[in-house]
Write an enzyme that holds these catalytic residues in place. Sequence first.
Site, PDB file in Angstrom:
ATOM      1  N   GLY A   1      17.419 -17.873  16.422  1.00  0.00           N
ATOM      2  CA  GLY A   1      17.583 -17.353  15.058  1.00  0.00           C
ATOM      3  C   GLY A   1      18.965 -17.536  14.470  1.00  0.00           C
TER       4      GLY A   1
ATOM      5  N   ASP B   1      20.626 -13.833  13.612  1.00  0.00           N
ATOM      6  CA  ASP B   1      19.985 -13.758  12.307  1.00  0.00           C
ATOM      7  C   ASP B   1      19.932 -12.332  11.779  1.00  0.00           C
ATOM      8  OD1 ASP B   1      18.141 -12.982  14.269  1.00  0.00           O
ATOM      9  OD2 ASP B   1      16.663 -14.515  13.775  1.00  0.00           O
TER      10      ASP B   1
ATOM     11  N   ASP C   1      18.253  -5.538  14.230  1.00  0.00           N
ATOM     12  CA  ASP C   1      17.028  -4.748  14.082  1.00  0.00           C
ATOM     13  C   ASP C   1      17.175  -3.492  14.961  1.00  0.00           C
ATOM     14  OD1 ASP C   1      14.418  -4.038  13.430  1.00  0.00           O
ATOM     15  OD2 ASP C   1      13.527  -5.315  14.932  1.00  0.00           O
TER      16      ASP C   1
HETATM   17  P1  IMP Z   1      16.972  -6.541  17.888  1.00  0.00           P
HETATM   18  O1  IMP Z   1      15.753  -5.657  17.778  1.00  0.00           O
HETATM   19  O2  IMP Z   1      18.125  -6.031  17.067  1.00  0.00           O
HETATM   20  O3  IMP Z   1      17.306  -6.779  19.332  1.00  0.00           O
HETATM   21  O4  IMP Z   1      16.559  -7.907  17.241  1.00  0.00           O
HETATM   22  C1  IMP Z   1      16.283  -8.972  18.061  1.00  0.00           C
HETATM   23  C2  IMP Z   1      15.562 -10.107  17.468  1.00  0.00           C
HETATM   24  O5  IMP Z   1      14.330  -9.668  16.914  1.00  0.00           O
HETATM   25  C3  IMP Z   1      16.273 -10.823  16.353  1.00  0.00           C
HETATM   26  O6  IMP Z   1      17.237 -11.738  16.836  1.00  0.00           O
HETATM   27  C4  IMP Z   1      15.092 -11.538  15.748  1.00  0.00           C
HETATM   28  O7  IMP Z   1      14.848 -12.725  16.472  1.00  0.00           O
HETATM   29  C5  IMP Z   1      13.936 -10.601  15.968  1.00  0.00           C
HETATM   30  N1  IMP Z   1      13.579  -9.899  14.706  1.00  0.00           N
HETATM   31  C6  IMP Z   1      13.841  -8.638  14.367  1.00  0.00           C
HETATM   32  N2  IMP Z   1      13.375  -8.364  13.130  1.00  0.00           N
HETATM   33  C7  IMP Z   1      12.798  -9.505  12.695  1.00  0.00           C
HETATM   34  C8  IMP Z   1      12.130  -9.867  11.464  1.00  0.00           C
HETATM   35  O8  IMP Z   1      11.971  -9.095  10.505  1.00  0.00           O
HETATM   36  N3  IMP Z   1      11.690 -11.151  11.395  1.00  0.00           N
HETATM   37  C9  IMP Z   1      11.834 -12.049  12.401  1.00  0.00           C
HETATM   38  N4  IMP Z   1      12.444 -11.743  13.549  1.00  0.00           N
HETATM   39  C10 IMP Z   1      12.935 -10.494  13.693  1.00  0.00           C
HETATM   40 MG    MG Z   2      16.235 -13.936  17.431  1.00  0.00          MG
END
Ligand code: IMP
Ligand code: MG
Length: 189
Positions: free
Chosen positions: A54, A109, A112
């Site tokens: 991403g 990217d 989340d």
């Molecule tokens: P985390 O939950 O902060 O660890 O996010 C990890 C990964 O989840 C990000 O690098 C994205 O690849 C994926 N991700 C989280 N939210 C989205 C979304 O809305 N669309 C696509 N990928 C997402």
């Molecule tokens: Mg990702």
Amino acid sequence: MTLKNRGEKVKQVMERATCVFTKAEVDAALDRMAKEMKQCLCDKNPVFLCVLLGGVVPLGNLLPRLDFELEINYIHMSSYAGTTQRGELFCKAKPSISLEDRTVVIVDDILDTGVTLRATTEFCLQEKAKEVLTAVLIDKRKPRKVNGLERADFTGLVMDDRFVFGYGLDYDEFLRNAPGIYVVADEDM
Ligand code: IMP
Ligand code: MG
């Protein structure tokens, strides 16, 4: 599903999606991020670490905006399979250079739950990085998971907790190339 069916489905997802940030808005956010990065990093010869996959589009668009000395490299984090829950993260592809004594800027990217950026930061510190900073194109304003990173050091755009694609973010591994940030329609969730 066959590849052809996936492609057709993804085409419909794109048609039904709503643009939340246009290319012009993303460009303006990247301009601002680049300015902030220059102020903070221009005398540190940093390594920008692209979080695969991403981070490819955000970093690729930031790089030509950054007029100071830097290196780039990559890291691929992945979760252990086996349960329905997303398991603990591990480093699937390590950077190909030493991070020892370096200022590292992790570029992903989206922020989340925060667990990816936390685990990536921990990895860099274990590799003896001198300083670890984080950058994301999108910050989803929501409660992070326990131990999730609360805030990135550099943030492009802030939005509500909706599933989005474009500029590196995927829908079923497609649409990372969409030229803006789009919210997936309810029927495609
Ligand atoms: P985390 O939950 O902060 O660890 O996010 C990890 C990964 O989840 C990000 O690098 C994205 O690849 C994926 N991700 C989280 N939210 C989205 C979304 O809305 N669309 C696509 N990928 C997402
Ligand atoms: Mg990702």
